[in-house]
Design an enzyme around this catalytic site. Structure first.
Site, PDB file in Angstrom:
ATOM      1  CB  SER A  22      -0.911  -0.017   1.236  1.00 50.45           C
ATOM      2  OG  SER A  22      -1.850   1.026   1.179  1.00 50.45           O
ATOM      3  CG  ASP A  23       3.041   4.798  -1.667  1.00 53.88           C
ATOM      4  OD1 ASP A  23       3.937   4.727  -0.804  1.00 53.88           O
ATOM      5  OD2 ASP A  23       2.873   5.793  -2.385  1.00 53.88           O
ATOM      6  CD  GLN A  24      -2.874   8.211   2.598  1.00 53.28           C
ATOM      7  OE1 GLN A  24      -2.234   8.676   3.522  1.00 53.28           O
ATOM      8  NE2 GLN A  24      -4.093   7.728   2.726  1.00 53.28           N
TER       9      GLN A  24
END
EC number: 3.6.1.-
Length: 193
Positions: free
Chosen positions: A69-71
């Site tokens: 996951s990355d934001q």
């Protein structure tokens, strides 16, 4: 034999969110270069990095289901990453005051056994109130959100900085969209219920 579940992240926030599902999992440090690629949109970057993190962890876990996951947080095409310091957090919050920020979370579930990856992007729009310097300083002294994109923790005191939030999954803003993840896990025959 059931596949092991791996969270390719050192984020304590993602670890805490995943633990809410009651599934056994291990954590791996994905060791990924998170530098943007010239001309890449923030959304494309989050999607690319979520998959890159999962694939990096697959080196050590070639038979697992791996979550990456990355934001990114953006306003008018400008990216707001993790500030790292008090001074940069103050600067970010001053710039975000009164603005609507797009927090875009990339999520990948990689079946390392087959090499198949499902990647999704989950947007959350957050509008910050008009903030005074005193409010910014008080907030950061009470909750130093230096390791959070946009310098605010919606799951904590940072909610007081915001006037509205729009999105399909409140967990996405914290960094791991659990609604989408549950759907992805079901497709891999790993039901949460």
């Amino acid at each position: 034999m059931p596949q092991k579940l791996i969270l390719a992240s050192t984020s304590p926030y993602r670890r805490e969110l995943l633990s809410r599902l009651g599934l056994a999992f291990d954590v791996a440090n994905p060791q990924t270069d998170e530098s943007p690629i010239f001309g890449e949109s923030p959304e494309s970057m989050a999607l690319r990095l979520s998959e890159a993190k999962a694939r990096a962890a697959a080196q050590a876990y070639p038979d697992a289901l791996i979550i990456g996951s990355d934001q990114v947080a953006t306003v008018n095409g400008n990216i707001y990453g993790k500030p790292g310091t008090h001074e940069r957090a103050v600067k970010q919050l001053r710039e975000l005051s009164g603005k609507t920020v797009n927090f875009f979370t990339g999520l990948c579930l990689l079946n390392a056994r087959t090499g198949e990856a499902e990647v999704r992007g989950i947007p959350t729009l957050v509008t910050f109130r008009e903030l005074t310097d005193s409010e910014i300083d008080n907030y950061l002294r009470r909750e130093p959100a230096y390791n959070c994109a946009g310098s605010a923790k919606s799951e904590g005191l940072g909610i007081a900085l915001m006037s509205s939030m729009r999105g399909d999954d409140p967990n996405a803003l914290v960094g791991l969209p659990l609604i989408a993840l549950c759907d992805m896990l079901r497709k891999q025959s790993l039901g949460v219920l």
